[in-house]
Design an enzyme around this catalytic site. Structure first.
Site, PDB file in Angstrom:
ATOM      1  N   THR A  59      67.856 -16.809  39.399  1.00  0.00           N
ATOM      2  CA  THR A  59      69.049 -17.110  38.604  1.00  0.00           C
ATOM      3  C   THR A  59      68.826 -18.312  37.699  1.00  0.00           C
ATOM      4  O   THR A  59      69.560 -18.516  36.738  1.00  0.00           O
ATOM      5  CB  THR A  59      70.258 -17.383  39.515  1.00  0.00           C
ATOM      6  OG1 THR A  59      69.917 -18.414  40.441  1.00  0.00           O
ATOM      7  CG2 THR A  59      70.639 -16.127  40.283  1.00  0.00           C
ATOM      8  N   SER A 103      65.536 -27.863  39.329  1.00  0.00           N
ATOM      9  CA  SER A 103      66.873 -28.319  39.708  1.00  0.00           C
ATOM     10  C   SER A 103      66.825 -29.214  40.952  1.00  0.00           C
ATOM     11  O   SER A 103      66.151 -30.237  40.943  1.00  0.00           O
ATOM     12  CB  SER A 103      67.794 -27.112  39.906  1.00  0.00           C
ATOM     13  OG  SER A 103      69.136 -27.501  40.012  1.00  0.00           O
ATOM     14  N   LYS A 126      62.663 -22.746  32.886  1.00  0.00           N
ATOM     15  CA  LYS A 126      63.706 -21.784  32.531  1.00  0.00           C
ATOM     16  C   LYS A 126      63.913 -21.732  31.019  1.00  0.00           C
ATOM     17  O   LYS A 126      63.718 -22.724  30.314  1.00  0.00           O
ATOM     18  CB  LYS A 126      65.012 -22.088  33.258  1.00  0.00           C
ATOM     19  CG  LYS A 126      65.644 -23.437  32.962  1.00  0.00           C
ATOM     20  CD  LYS A 126      66.913 -23.606  33.804  1.00  0.00           C
ATOM     21  CE  LYS A 126      67.634 -24.897  33.478  1.00  0.00           C
ATOM     22  NZ  LYS A 126      68.886 -25.047  34.239  1.00  0.00           N
ATOM     23  N   ASP A 139      71.972 -33.843  40.596  1.00  0.00           N
ATOM     24  CA  ASP A 139      70.640 -33.423  41.010  1.00  0.00           C
ATOM     25  C   ASP A 139      69.623 -33.769  39.929  1.00  0.00           C
ATOM     26  O   ASP A 139      69.945 -34.456  38.960  1.00  0.00           O
ATOM     27  CB  ASP A 139      70.625 -31.942  41.365  1.00  0.00           C
ATOM     28  CG  ASP A 139      70.988 -31.052  40.187  1.00  0.00           C
ATOM     29  OD1 ASP A 139      71.583 -31.565  39.224  1.00  0.00           O
ATOM     30  OD2 ASP A 139      70.679 -29.846  40.229  1.00  0.00           O
ATOM     31  N   ASP A 191      72.533 -30.675  36.447  1.00  0.00           N
ATOM     32  CA  ASP A 191      73.444 -29.548  36.230  1.00  0.00           C
ATOM     33  C   ASP A 191      74.414 -29.373  37.398  1.00  0.00           C
ATOM     34  O   ASP A 191      75.316 -28.541  37.337  1.00  0.00           O
ATOM     35  CB  ASP A 191      72.680 -28.250  35.930  1.00  0.00           C
ATOM     36  CG  ASP A 191      71.943 -27.672  37.125  1.00  0.00           C
ATOM     37  OD1 ASP A 191      71.742 -28.396  38.123  1.00  0.00           O
ATOM     38  OD2 ASP A 191      71.561 -26.486  37.065  1.00  0.00           O
ATOM     39  N   GLU A 225      80.920 -22.608  39.873  1.00  0.00           N
ATOM     40  CA  GLU A 225      80.263 -21.972  41.011  1.00  0.00           C
ATOM     41  C   GLU A 225      80.467 -22.815  42.266  1.00  0.00           C
ATOM     42  O   GLU A 225      80.509 -24.046  42.192  1.00  0.00           O
ATOM     43  CB  GLU A 225      78.756 -21.840  40.765  1.00  0.00           C
ATOM     44  CG  GLU A 225      78.376 -20.980  39.585  1.00  0.00           C
ATOM     45  CD  GLU A 225      76.868 -20.810  39.471  1.00  0.00           C
ATOM     46  OE1 GLU A 225      76.412 -19.675  39.426  1.00  0.00           O
ATOM     47  OE2 GLU A 225      76.162 -21.838  39.449  1.00  0.00           O
ATOM     48  N   SER A 243      78.421 -23.640  44.324  1.00  0.00           N
ATOM     49  CA  SER A 243      77.260 -24.495  44.558  1.00  0.00           C
ATOM     50  C   SER A 243      77.299 -25.767  43.724  1.00  0.00           C
ATOM     51  O   SER A 243      76.279 -26.412  43.511  1.00  0.00           O
ATOM     52  CB  SER A 243      75.974 -23.722  44.256  1.00  0.00           C
ATOM     53  OG  SER A 243      75.988 -23.220  42.932  1.00  0.00           O
TER      54      SER A 243
END
Length: 538
Positions: A42, A145, A155, A297, A301, A384, A386
């Site tokens: 993802t 990340s 990415k 982090d 993000d 999200e 997370s």
């Protein structure tokens, strides 16, 4: 939770950075071995050079594949590239620059040779593409990340500024593996001298006043602590403090690719997850020193919100508060702008959305699903469970189409400054109005074959009619918001739900569950979830 979770890292927990970088250059993947192939999850391709899963061959081939992909898509503008503070990020960025320059791609890198958060790259792409140029820009972020220090990540963000969709990543990964299998003969490389400088930090920080009420935060003089957790947001928090005159302290200014200053995560690994109480233990210990304390982090993000009264907030709790506050305090947003959530996020968000009279847009896991709505303003907030989210500017135009932990952290201060109550106090009020949900994610063992079947499971395959004593009201294998396959299953009753999705990296499936009837009922939901899924998988 293991015995050492939340305790300071020890010497034995640290990686040998020199050996990690050496392995990046010396080890060469065999793409007939599944673990050594380029695989986009993802959030891009991730792995460790120690495992021959993130090495120079991978990055050279992937960059060449990106060049070919963007050419095929007619993308001829500049490519913005940024990196985070992981030990493998600098070598991977260098490799990528050599390939991009050799392919005559116009490349823009950080003007100060610094670290660049993911949202700053997304912001740069969108800023360029809104300016009326005849060509379109895209970008690469070199980051795994919040992953452990041994990992690298890579990415691609196309011109919409957000994570590439599965059509793009599948093509890029397939082509990259072909290039590796062909001995890298198709890779062009040159000295990365012809690159341009771009002030990611200045462009991003100066623009913050168009999305966050920075004046209100400054005038309130609330005490703010910001911990970059050794990541790319360090210079950004320093600049935000100075640019806007905030009463803000950067509580940790250390950058070290071993992350020896971290406390260990739940599994005794070093992981820069600001939503984890174990990883954030040293930050939470200082909660009494600030009115708002936040963490990000490595690529900024994700966000973690700490308040004096509650400690580290559950990400679901904070998302619900952020949504309630924003939709009541952003008159420039479209009156029909929906609230975006992933289907494993809390039902508290559903109840907040209903109380606001706003449409809920529920999508599969992955921030890429929010991109079109954020671009056209039809979705004003996407979040999200997370701890990743983004939202629109005051005027309802797009800010970033990738997750932005910095603005979510600043929003916590705006909420306190404008309302006099912390986000955790606002959440307590929500539970009085809507009930207090119990939420947890657990793992269950599954073979590769079972995981593959779970990913393709249809809701009609579920024979059960009740979930922990309540009639089942929905059996979903596609997201209600956009009809996209969820790669698993979600089962819903009036006061509870569970979702089951296969892990992409381990022989387990993940069970997300929530109950508005308390912890004991949540345990019943989790037990029945295992039985329901196991029965469906045979």
């Amino acid at each position: 939770m293991t015995l050492r979770a939340g305790t300071p890292a020890q010497e034995s927990d640290l990686i040998d950075v020199e050996a990690l970088v050496r392995a990046y250059y010396e080890l060469h993947p065999d793409v007939s071995v599944p673990e050594q192939r380029v695989v986009f999850g993802t959030s891009g391709h991730r792995g460790s050079s120690f495992d021959t899963a993130f090495n120079e061959d991978h990055i050279a081939a992937t960059t060449q594949a990106i060049v070919e992909y963007r050419t095929a898509q007619g993308v001829t503008g500049p490519l913005f590239i940024g990196r985070d503070t992981h030990g493998l990020s600098r070598p991977a960025e260098t490799t990528a620059l050599e390939v991009l320059v050799a392919n005559d791609v116009r490349v823009l890198t950080d003007a100060y040779d610094g670290y660049t958060p993911t949202p700053a790259v997304s912001h740069a792409i969108l800023t360029y593409n809104r300016a009326g140029h005849e060509d379109q820009a895209d970008g690469i972020v070199v980051t795994p990340s919040h992953n452990p220090p041994r990992d690298g990540g890579f990415k691609y963000n196309p011109p919409h500024g957000g994570p590439a969709d599965s059509d793009a990543t599948s093509w890029i990964a397939r082509r990259a593996n072909e290039i590796i299998e062909g001995g890298l003969r198709d890779v062009k490389r040159a000295e990365p001298s012809a690159v341009e400088a771009y002030d990611f930090l200045g462009a991003y920080v100066d623009d913050l006043a168009n999305i966050i009420d920075m004046d209100a935060i400054r005038d309130s003089k609330i005490r703010i602590g910001a911990d970059p957790l050794g990541g790319a947001s360090l210079a950004y928090w320093q600049a935000i403090r100075d640019r806007y005159g905030l009463n803000l302290e950067v509580v940790n200014e250390r950058i070290d690719p071993t992350w020896k200053f971290m406390t260990l995560d739940w599994d005794e690994k070093i992981r820069m997850d600001p939503s984890s109480a174990s990883a954030m233990a040293s930050v939470v210990a200082r909660r009494a020193d600030y009115d708002i304390l936040t963490g990000n982090d490595a690529d900024a993000d994700r966000h973690g919100i700490v308040t004096p009264d509650a400690g580290l907030m559950n990400p679901n709790h904070y998302l619900a508060v952020a949504i309630q506050y924003l939709y009541a305090n952003r008159p420039g947003w479209r009156s029909d702008a929906a609230i975006g959530k992933t289907l494993v996020s809390s039902t508290m968000i559903d109840r907040v959305a209903e109380s606001l009279g706003r449409r809920l847009w529920e999508v599969p896991v992955g921030f890429k699903w929010f991109v079109p709505g954020l671009v056209d303003g039809s979705v004003a907030f996407g979040g999200e469970e997370s701890a990743g989210a983004s939202f629109l500017r005051f005027d309802g135009t797009v800010w970033t189409t990738d997750k932005d932990g910095i603005i979510l952290a600043l929003l916590a201060s705006e909420i306190l400054a404008k309302t006099g109550k912390s986000p955790s106090e606002h959440y307590a009020a929500l539970t009085e109005q809507f009930g207090a949900p119990a939420y947890e994610r657990v793992d269950a063992a599954a073979t590769k074959d079972q995981k593959a079947r779970l990913g393709k499971l249809d809701g009609d395959a579920i024979a059960a009619e009740e979930l922990a004593g309540e009639p089942i009201t929905a059996k979903l294998s596609a997201a209600p918001g956009n009809g996209a396959a969820i790669g698993g299953l979600k089962v819903v009753s009036e006061n509870a739900w569970f979702a089951a999705r296969p892990s992409g990296t381990e022989d387990v499936y993940k069970i997300y569950a929530e109950s508005f009837k308390g912890e004991e009922h949540l345990r019943e939901v989790q037990e029945e979830a295992r039985r329901i899924v196991d029965a469906a998988l045979g």
